[in-house]
Design an enzyme around this catalytic site. Structure first.
Site, PDB file in Angstrom:
ATOM      1  CB  CYS A 110      98.095  26.534  57.231  1.00 51.73           C
ATOM      2  SG  CYS A 110      99.087  27.844  58.011  1.00 51.73           S
ATOM      3  CB  CYS A 113     103.253  27.461  59.978  1.00 51.55           C
ATOM      4  SG  CYS A 113     101.887  28.426  60.660  1.00 51.55           S
ATOM      5  CB  SER A 114     100.897  23.254  60.408  1.00 53.97           C
ATOM      6  OG  SER A 114     101.510  23.473  61.673  1.00 53.97           O
ATOM      7  CB  CYS A 115      97.143  28.090  61.130  1.00 59.32           C
ATOM      8  SG  CYS A 115      98.450  29.275  61.540  1.00 59.32           S
TER       9      CYS A 115
END
Length: 224
Positions: A110, A113-115
């Site tokens: 991702c 961000c950090s999906c």
């Protein structure tokens, strides 16, 4: 090498990034004021890390290995196929499964961000959220995999998938050799979290060694 990804900028290490540091500071303040219970937070994290996932994802992969109709459904409509096994909810609403083949290896990142599909894979590892992984996975995926100990043949195509809030990916690795006759439960034990992100491979039956030609990724990082 090709990649499917949205244009985002990025960089990293396994130290807390500024956002994570702010979250940690806020948690400390709220705890000191008696507004949150650290034990309750730990229980939630433990649930997602050890009880919800990545065991759920491992069961999905094992079913796809043993049930061609389910595998086809998973490839066509991962959200529905996964939900049919009872795995749905937080960050697991919009899923797509990508299947490794003999000539293509898939890697998930991702870049924004950090999906991450918590419902299926549990809590994201620290390195998944770090800027270096988020940027280098797109720029130099072969090098990133090598850092995890996963050396792919030069002729293997590496396809990078960029998860977003609208669509989250999971990798369905190839079934290891010498697993004929194993039950779904036994096969699920071979499926690692890293294999479902694309930074590792399934385990070999009866050991913690990889089940294919290349070494599996080490367990780098823990949930934060």
């Amino acid at each position: 090498m090709t990649h499917d990804h949205h244009d985002h900028d990025h960089h990293h290490d396994n130290e807390l990034d500024p956002f994570a540091a702010r979250v940690r500071a806020l948690e400390t303040i709220l705890t000191e004021k008696g507004l949150i219970d650290p034990a309750a937070i730990d229980a939630i994290v433990d649930t997602y890390e050890h009880k919800v996932g990545p065991r759920n994802g491992a069961r999905v992969v094992a079913k796809a290995w043993t049930d061609p109709e389910f595998a086809e459904w998973l490839e066509r409509d991962a959200t529905a196929a996964i939900a049919s096994m009872g795995y749905m909810g937080r960050q697991g609403e919009h899923m797509q499964a990508v299947f490794n083949t003999e000539d293509t290896h898939n890697l998930v990142v991702c870049t924004l961000c950090s999906c991450y599909p918590w419902t299926v894979l549990g809590v994201p590892p620290v390195w998944y959220k770090a800027p270096p992984y988020r940027s280098q996975a797109v720029i130099n995926p072969r090098g990133v995999l090598a850092e995890f100990g996963l050396i792919l043949p030069e002729e293997t195509r590496i396809r990078v998938w960029d998860s977003t809030a609208e669509l989250r990916y999971m990798v369905v690795p190839m079934r290891p050799v010498e697993t004929d006759g194993l039950s779904e439960e036994e096969l699920a034990k071979l499926v690692t979290r890293d294999a479902m992100i694309g930074t590792g491979l399934p385990l070999r039956p009866g050991s913690r060694e990889p089940g294919a030609l290349w070494p599996a990724a080490d367990e780098k990082g823990a949930a934060s």
